[in-house]
Design a protein around this motif. Sequence first.
Motif, PDB file in Angstrom:
ATOM      1  N   GLU E 111       0.828  -1.210   0.000  1.00 52.61           N
ATOM      2  CA  GLU E 111       0.000   0.000   0.000  1.00 52.61           C
ATOM      3  C   GLU E 111       0.860   1.257   0.000  1.00 52.61           C
ATOM      4  N   LYS E 112       1.955   1.218   0.733  1.00 53.32           N
ATOM      5  CA  LYS E 112       2.808   2.401   0.853  1.00 53.32           C
ATOM      6  C   LYS E 112       3.645   2.652  -0.394  1.00 53.32           C
ATOM      7  N   CYS E 113       3.780   1.645  -1.229  1.00 52.38           N
ATOM      8  CA  CYS E 113       4.517   1.790  -2.485  1.00 52.38           C
ATOM      9  C   CYS E 113       3.953   2.994  -3.241  1.00 52.38           C
ATOM     10  N   GLU E 114       4.825   3.891  -3.684  1.00 46.67           N
ATOM     11  CA  GLU E 114       4.339   5.126  -4.308  1.00 46.67           C
ATOM     12  C   GLU E 114       3.705   4.897  -5.686  1.00 46.67           C
ATOM     13  N   LYS E 115       4.001   3.766  -6.308  1.00 46.70           N
ATOM     14  CA  LYS E 115       3.475   3.460  -7.642  1.00 46.70           C
ATOM     15  C   LYS E 115       2.168   2.671  -7.533  1.00 46.70           C
ATOM     16  N   PRO E 116       1.252   2.840  -8.476  1.00 48.42           N
ATOM     17  CA  PRO E 116       0.007   2.068  -8.426  1.00 48.42           C
ATOM     18  C   PRO E 116       0.273   0.582  -8.593  1.00 48.42           C
ATOM     19  N   VAL E 117      -0.440  -0.227  -7.820  1.00 48.42           N
ATOM     20  CA  VAL E 117      -0.277  -1.678  -7.838  1.00 48.42           C
ATOM     21  C   VAL E 117      -1.588  -2.324  -8.291  1.00 48.42           C
ATOM     22  N   ILE E 118      -1.495  -3.127  -9.342  1.00 39.84           N
ATOM     23  CA  ILE E 118      -2.653  -3.860  -9.861  1.00 39.84           C
ATOM     24  C   ILE E 118      -2.490  -5.312  -9.464  1.00 39.84           C
ATOM     25  N   CYS E 119      -3.439  -5.818  -8.718  1.00 39.20           N
ATOM     26  CA  CYS E 119      -3.327  -7.181  -8.200  1.00 39.20           C
ATOM     27  C   CYS E 119      -4.191  -8.109  -9.052  1.00 39.20           C
ATOM     28  N   VAL E 120      -3.588  -9.170  -9.553  1.00 40.65           N
ATOM     29  CA  VAL E 120      -4.303 -10.133 -10.401  1.00 40.65           C
ATOM     30  C   VAL E 120      -4.441 -11.444  -9.635  1.00 40.65           C
ATOM     31  N   MET E 121      -5.658 -11.842  -9.380  1.00 39.46           N
ATOM     32  CA  MET E 121      -5.872 -13.024  -8.554  1.00 39.46           C
ATOM     33  C   MET E 121      -6.563 -14.128  -9.326  1.00 39.46           C
ATOM     34  N   HIS E 122      -6.081 -15.365  -9.140  1.00 41.37           N
ATOM     35  CA  HIS E 122      -6.678 -16.526  -9.798  1.00 41.37           C
ATOM     36  C   HIS E 122      -6.615 -17.689  -8.819  1.00 41.37           C
ATOM     37  N   GLY E 123      -7.415 -18.700  -9.058  1.00 42.70           N
ATOM     38  CA  GLY E 123      -7.366 -19.907  -8.241  1.00 42.70           C
ATOM     39  C   GLY E 123      -7.556 -19.597  -6.762  1.00 42.70           C
ATOM     40  N   ILE E 124      -6.837 -20.336  -5.936  1.00 44.52           N
ATOM     41  CA  ILE E 124      -7.001 -20.190  -4.491  1.00 44.52           C
ATOM     42  C   ILE E 124      -6.404 -18.874  -4.013  1.00 44.52           C
ATOM     43  N   THR E 125      -7.217 -18.103  -3.351  1.00 43.63           N
ATOM     44  CA  THR E 125      -6.788 -16.804  -2.821  1.00 43.63           C
ATOM     45  C   THR E 125      -7.379 -16.680  -1.436  1.00 43.63           C
ATOM     46  N   PHE E 126      -6.674 -17.225  -0.479  1.00 47.90           N
ATOM     47  CA  PHE E 126      -7.197 -17.351   0.877  1.00 47.90           C
ATOM     48  C   PHE E 126      -6.402 -16.480   1.848  1.00 47.90           C
ATOM     49  N   GLY E 127      -7.039 -16.142   2.945  1.00 43.86           N
ATOM     50  CA  GLY E 127      -6.339 -15.552   4.097  1.00 43.86           C
ATOM     51  C   GLY E 127      -5.410 -14.411   3.742  1.00 43.86           C
ATOM     52  N   LEU E 128      -4.110 -14.666   3.882  1.00 48.68           N
ATOM     53  CA  LEU E 128      -3.114 -13.637   3.626  1.00 48.68           C
ATOM     54  C   LEU E 128      -3.232 -13.065   2.220  1.00 48.68           C
ATOM     55  N   GLY E 129      -3.780 -13.864   1.294  1.00 49.18           N
ATOM     56  CA  GLY E 129      -4.005 -13.367  -0.065  1.00 49.18           C
ATOM     57  C   GLY E 129      -4.922 -12.161  -0.064  1.00 49.18           C
ATOM     58  N   LEU E 130      -5.920 -12.168   0.811  1.00 47.66           N
ATOM     59  CA  LEU E 130      -6.812 -11.016   0.906  1.00 47.66           C
ATOM     60  C   LEU E 130      -6.142  -9.857   1.635  1.00 47.66           C
ATOM     61  N   ASP E 131      -5.381 -10.166   2.679  1.00 46.74           N
ATOM     62  CA  ASP E 131      -4.628  -9.094   3.348  1.00 46.74           C
ATOM     63  C   ASP E 131      -3.799  -8.332   2.326  1.00 46.74           C
ATOM     64  N   ILE E 132      -3.111  -9.081   1.468  1.00 44.81           N
ATOM     65  CA  ILE E 132      -2.234  -8.445   0.486  1.00 44.81           C
ATOM     66  C   ILE E 132      -3.044  -7.680  -0.551  1.00 44.81           C
ATOM     67  N   SER E 133      -4.108  -8.308  -1.057  1.00 36.91           N
ATOM     68  CA  SER E 133      -4.828  -7.689  -2.170  1.00 36.91           C
ATOM     69  C   SER E 133      -5.556  -6.414  -1.739  1.00 36.91           C
ATOM     70  N   THR E 134      -5.972  -6.336  -0.464  1.00 38.58           N
ATOM     71  CA  THR E 134      -6.629  -5.099  -0.024  1.00 38.58           C
ATOM     72  C   THR E 134      -5.643  -3.932   0.032  1.00 38.58           C
ATOM     73  N   CYS E 135      -4.345  -4.225   0.017  1.00 36.64           N
ATOM     74  CA  CYS E 135      -3.325  -3.171  -0.046  1.00 36.64           C
ATOM     75  C   CYS E 135      -3.114  -2.654  -1.466  1.00 36.64           C
ATOM     76  N   ALA E 136      -3.504  -3.464  -2.454  1.00 31.51           N
ATOM     77  CA  ALA E 136      -3.303  -3.057  -3.842  1.00 31.51           C
ATOM     78  C   ALA E 136      -4.303  -1.965  -4.213  1.00 31.51           C
ATOM     79  N   ASP E 137      -4.032  -1.272  -5.323  1.00 32.78           N
ATOM     80  CA  ASP E 137      -4.917  -0.185  -5.724  1.00 32.78           C
ATOM     81  C   ASP E 137      -6.091  -0.697  -6.557  1.00 32.78           C
ATOM     82  N   ILE E 138      -5.786  -1.567  -7.520  1.00 28.55           N
ATOM     83  CA  ILE E 138      -6.829  -2.082  -8.405  1.00 28.55           C
ATOM     84  C   ILE E 138      -6.780  -3.605  -8.335  1.00 28.55           C
ATOM     85  N   ARG E 139      -7.943  -4.216  -8.146  1.00 23.69           N
ATOM     86  CA  ARG E 139      -8.020  -5.670  -8.036  1.00 23.69           C
ATOM     87  C   ARG E 139      -8.728  -6.254  -9.254  1.00 23.69           C
ATOM     88  N   ILE E 140      -8.106  -7.261  -9.866  1.00 20.82           N
ATOM     89  CA  ILE E 140      -8.633  -7.952 -11.040  1.00 20.82           C
ATOM     90  C   ILE E 140      -8.600  -9.440 -10.722  1.00 20.82           C
TER      91      ILE E 140
END
Lengths: 279, 279, 279, 279, 279, 279
Positions: E111-140
């Motif tokens: 989240e603190k990264c100054e550049k925009p982060v686009i998170c691409v998720m496929h297959g199993i995305t559990f637990g920590l996967g959501l912690d990480i993806s909520t830090c991203a700017d755009i979720r796909i």
Amino acid sequence: MAAYKHFLVDTPAPFVAHVQINRPQKLNAFYEEMWLELKEVFDTLSLSSDVRAIILSGAGDRAFTSGLDVQAASQQGVLQQEAGKSNDVARKAVGIKRHVQEFQDCISSVEKCEKPVICVMHGITFGLGLDISTCADIRICSKDVKFAVKEVDIGLAADIGTLSRLPKVVGAFSWVKDVSLSARIFGGEEALRVGFVSYVLDNKAAALNKALELANLLAEKSPIAVQGTKELLNHARDNKLADSLRYTGVWNSAAIQTSDVERAMLSGLKKTKPRFEKL
Amino acid sequence: MAAYKHFLVDTPAPFVAHVQINRPQKLNAFYEEMWLELKEVFDTLSLSSDVRAIILSGAGDRAFTSGLDVQAASQQGVLQQEAGKSNDVARKAVGIKRHVQEFQDCISSVEKCEKPVICVMHGITFGLGLDISTCADIRICSKDVKFAVKEVDIGLAADIGTLSRLPKVVGAFSWVKDVSLSARIFGGEEALRVGFVSYVLDNKAAALNKALELANLLAEKSPIAVQGTKELLNHARDNKLADSLRYTGVWNSAAIQTSDVERAMLSGLKKTKPRFEKL
Amino acid sequence: MAAYKHFLVDTPAPFVAHVQINRPQKLNAFYEEMWLELKEVFDTLSLSSDVRAIILSGAGDRAFTSGLDVQAASQQGVLQQEAGKSNDVARKAVGIKRHVQEFQDCISSVEKCEKPVICVMHGITFGLGLDISTCADIRICSKDVKFAVKEVDIGLAADIGTLSRLPKVVGAFSWVKDVSLSARIFGGEEALRVGFVSYVLDNKAAALNKALELANLLAEKSPIAVQGTKELLNHARDNKLADSLRYTGVWNSAAIQTSDVERAMLSGLKKTKPRFEKL
Amino acid sequence: MAAYKHFLVDTPAPFVAHVQINRPQKLNAFYEEMWLELKEVFDTLSLSSDVRAIILSGAGDRAFTSGLDVQAASQQGVLQQEAGKSNDVARKAVGIKRHVQEFQDCISSVEKCEKPVICVMHGITFGLGLDISTCADIRICSKDVKFAVKEVDIGLAADIGTLSRLPKVVGAFSWVKDVSLSARIFGGEEALRVGFVSYVLDNKAAALNKALELANLLAEKSPIAVQGTKELLNHARDNKLADSLRYTGVWNSAAIQTSDVERAMLSGLKKTKPRFEKL
Amino acid sequence: MAAYKHFLVDTPAPFVAHVQINRPQKLNAFYEEMWLELKEVFDTLSLSSDVRAIILSGAGDRAFTSGLDVQAASQQGVLQQEAGKSNDVARKAVGIKRHVQEFQDCISSVEKCEKPVICVMHGITFGLGLDISTCADIRICSKDVKFAVKEVDIGLAADIGTLSRLPKVVGAFSWVKDVSLSARIFGGEEALRVGFVSYVLDNKAAALNKALELANLLAEKSPIAVQGTKELLNHARDNKLADSLRYTGVWNSAAIQTSDVERAMLSGLKKTKPRFEKL
Amino acid sequence: MAAYKHFLVDTPAPFVAHVQINRPQKLNAFYEEMWLELKEVFDTLSLSSDVRAIILSGAGDRAFTSGLDVQAASQQGVLQQEAGKSNDVARKAVGIKRHVQEFQDCISSVEKCEKPVICVMHGITFGLGLDISTCADIRICSKDVKFAVKEVDIGLAADIGTLSRLPKVVGAFSWVKDVSLSARIFGGEEALRVGFVSYVLDNKAAALNKALELANLLAEKSPIAVQGTKELLNHARDNKLADSLRYTGVWNSAAIQTSDVERAMLSGLKKTKPRFEKL
């Protein structure tokens, strides 16, 4: 400097403006036209590039200000203005709220002014006088000052800023409540002891001299540095530490690029007085 | 006035209530039943239309209160209560949190009381005594008072309000940390210097007299104005300036419609004592 | 204790660490390498189970620290570093903001340190010296101290923490603005009067003695209680009352389950010195 | 389960409580006695170790609740209660404010309940019905539901929680204002589309089945984990990210020490149903 | 691009970095070394002037990440680490809190990264996967994604960011609580409907293509404008409107002075692609 | 209704005002004079007792507004105005900050307007068009609308309100970032799906009809109730739940004393249209 009806504004020194509340025959008591003009004065000074420090005092020997002109208020105040419009409690409340907000906005212009404001108080300084002074940056008084948060004695809780700002400019909350609930008069020594004022001088003249000396000192410094310091301290008062540090970093990311830094440093080395571009 | 088991409540003057912590043989130390009753006392006074100012003191010569009754706590305190229920750390934590919140709520009743509370402290005033006194509006003490934020000396961080409120009622954060971390005893003069109390009197009787004089003064004023002032100052302590001004405007949009304003103003002109309708 | 290039760190008493800024030949002035190391020192002490209280002072007779090493800053400071990269104002601003944040983070390590920090100031204590000291928990000084919020005199608003923290550690906002806007020098007595420091001692040696005495006192207490008290007071400074009480309840739901409570209580009854497990 | 006058409370499955608003002949409309009892019900369930999930629904075919019983309110509501006491606007305002706060507190008991609450709405769900449902954790409705933020149609702004909570439970602010300003009726599909409810079922029975299925699922999980999740999500809603992360860390510093973690992990490996100690 | 042990980082297009979690044989499950490295990756990209947009995805066909490697955690996780140190509940709590904070800090680096982060998720995305993806700017995500806030099923409330961020990135609070309390699996269509993701593509390859197209679009724009937009949106999420507007004004007072404005406007007129200086 | 240079203001129905941005030949693009006048329009309507609901739309077939008139801005915009004054980066920054704040204040007048504002958007709705529409209470659009947060494409982060308000009016943060970072065009269906608008109609005429129908509905209700609802929802958006409930209670302590409650209730019983006193 422009001429105003209720305020004397002059320039006792380069970059220093002196604003006097000028209705001494009425103890500088305020009525609506005056606080509207007060805002005009400070909004103008805020943007004037010829001003770097402001002194605010009350004309005459007897009072900084006795506060609201109760007689005028009883004839043309908010309750009178609303009285003719509607008897519905809620509609009156809307009218009162609008009126209070406008009144607050006028007084807040002293705080929002980008230049530092030094408030010099002497003699009677009641009610609205405290609302105004809590907006100033530095408070100075003479020994003969008589302060009072007077509003409870006319049946209301002070609503033009004293109750919102006093706990933020004085740390001793027991004292803040004591004077706000009791409306008792307190003097300069007590005000110094609790930190409400920074200096108590022997009389009004001495207090004005002290203010002028201080204003001169501020006016000679980089206006970028001085005005930034005011802004950042006001921001800090209202925000969490982390938010304040973040805002400070962004503020200075532009401010530090000023040539004032180099000028100030060189003058420091050469022991000369720096001169700074207008702002 | 109602009768209570652990508190004496009487009416030393019109509209003035005096609450005494009444367990002098045990230095007014508190156990659970007492803080539950404290809440009952202040919730009742908060709504009583016969009360406009409250004095809170400790019965006997030796103590405002020595704080938590450690002996009672070690037999029927939260740790004992939780001990029998579960050995699971998280389940114990839930029980402790519930207990602390209820305890905090009881003490906060002094702050939430709509009437101003003047706290008079003498002799031993340790631990819970400070939690309670930081909830009061005005703090007065006698010269013989011995204050201490005692909790670290029994192995815990004070959790019933002192650590939350002390930095909000005293501005000197270095001093706040000094006394909170060291648990050292400090006296009335020091408390006055840092602004924790507003007055230090020679002895308990003189302190009570001062409190009574002050309570009388508040009780004679418009209750709408006095109680509004308490509410708005407490709101200001916890909120940003802009939010505080906004809340104040809404508050007064109803409050200013009171007849107290006219009564107070007329009495001011006529130099008579105003009488205000019950609240 | 580890050896550092710019700091002396030793252990004058059990569980007490003493950190000295060690560049006395340059009045302990700071350059970038030093504040990076300062963070290293305090991050290490924060986690060391052998440390329960920390004293921070400046080596030599003349200064706690004169602040930023202006000469070094003019050669390798942020403006110089950014100068070579881009002439675009916005890009420079990004660089400056990153630099200021890193600088702030280094100084904030003193505040974030889990152990209480007692700051002892003597002689020249300018600029960055105040940024650092406002991060400490308890401030002590000697009579010969010369404090100044010096930044406006080099053309900038202080951005490493003083403007964010000073209004939170001293309640008298008029005084805070006076010294921050004017950059004037003030001494120990004034600092004590406004509550910036808790103690003024005759000289540096006496101030260090006082600090050691205080550090010993803290180091003998339950580290769970002492460190929790620091955390909760810092939380209270930045949060509304209700949030602070809620956080406190959750904090203590684990902390109260410590064996320190029983040890402390038993020692209190037996009049012995309690011994607490490492933390 | 205890018996209540206005609510049916039973246990359709282990650790699951079902609360029904039980005044179907009056469309489950509320009068004062009922919201006082509502608080009693939820305060009790909050602490009951036999309950891990709660379903809240309305008895009868026609309504979750039609909201405030306007007839009762016009006879014994706040305006009537205050009418007899004083004609002073400010005194009435104090009375109303106390009444509204008590009313809000009763409804907030649904939110403060430590156990997750699943609200099942069918038929008429007006006014107070929305105040209550915004306090629940998960909202489910049947297709025949008729929602309306009805208060503007009786001349007032909703003050028991809908206006405070609706913008926090639905992200589409234009929609929130549309339904709150217009008082128009909206159905289940629209409620699902904007995210006000999570599920729309064919009829009340199906909605209750869905709720029971969900309640069972929650009741089988670690109560430490489930109740912590509710607490942390509610904290997150009201706090800045940094404060929320900090609170979360402290919360889990005790919660993670539970044996539930080990039990849950083992059950996961063994594909068995874990059993958790009471909470 | 630097080489990392657990992450593949390459440059699929100018100014675009692609970060892949690279432990596909273990469903990209995380252990401590990995989140420490994740921070290293994003801290580096944040400052790299060759990067203007970042794609984050999981290597392999089966998972973005299954979350915490429970097996590793049971051998070398925080509970194991703390187990050996002390049996004191409070001391363990301190250790756990430190550990959670460090873990949170690592994930927050996205989240603190100054550049925009686009998170691409496929297959199993559990637990920590959501912690990480909520830090991203755009979720796909791809259609085959299986999301779950899995933590309650191992007996704990998610503490690495999901519970703090999910209510801030999805407006439907009932849905947020439903999935967080139940730990149930949900797919891409549902995630799109509630606004958790912005796009659902047919499969991982299509999702990556979409992300690359979007990243290219962002990378061609002024980095001053893009990175400022990210910063200001994150600030707005956590702050009151007035504070957000104030911060925005200060931010742009430097940013608008960039040459990018002129370049962008000219390119707009000339229909050419602008080129912007590195940042 | 007063005549304005850039806005058409008329009264399509009793108590309903319709404001049209009236520069269709330039796609209703804004230059400085226009936003100053916009504030004048809304400040006037806010206080007019003849107005209870406001529709805001753009004149002509092609655009609500294309946003900032870039050509005008390049000739007389802030950068041009500041260019002549000083080359000092910090001084320019001060000028820009003042300019942005004044610009923000003008646009915020739509939000601060005490009456509900329904914004009808069609055709091109770029940049400043979104800043303005996020200030409105209810957003409606036609199918042909083309929305874009256009600012990044001219090299800057939107600073007149979109970045501050969009995350507060749409819950899906991934979508907010997608459109704000990419500046891509999106249409009515997408805007409805994410909750940015409440209604999509077939064309501008139909959208205006829908708005008029809604405005009429609001204008027939109690203005005390409607305007209170707007105020309380806006307060809720920016404040913690507890603060919002507290403010609501104080607000209604005056508002409920209106005669509108009785009139509305009676009309409800009698099935007549209530008439409410002017406000």
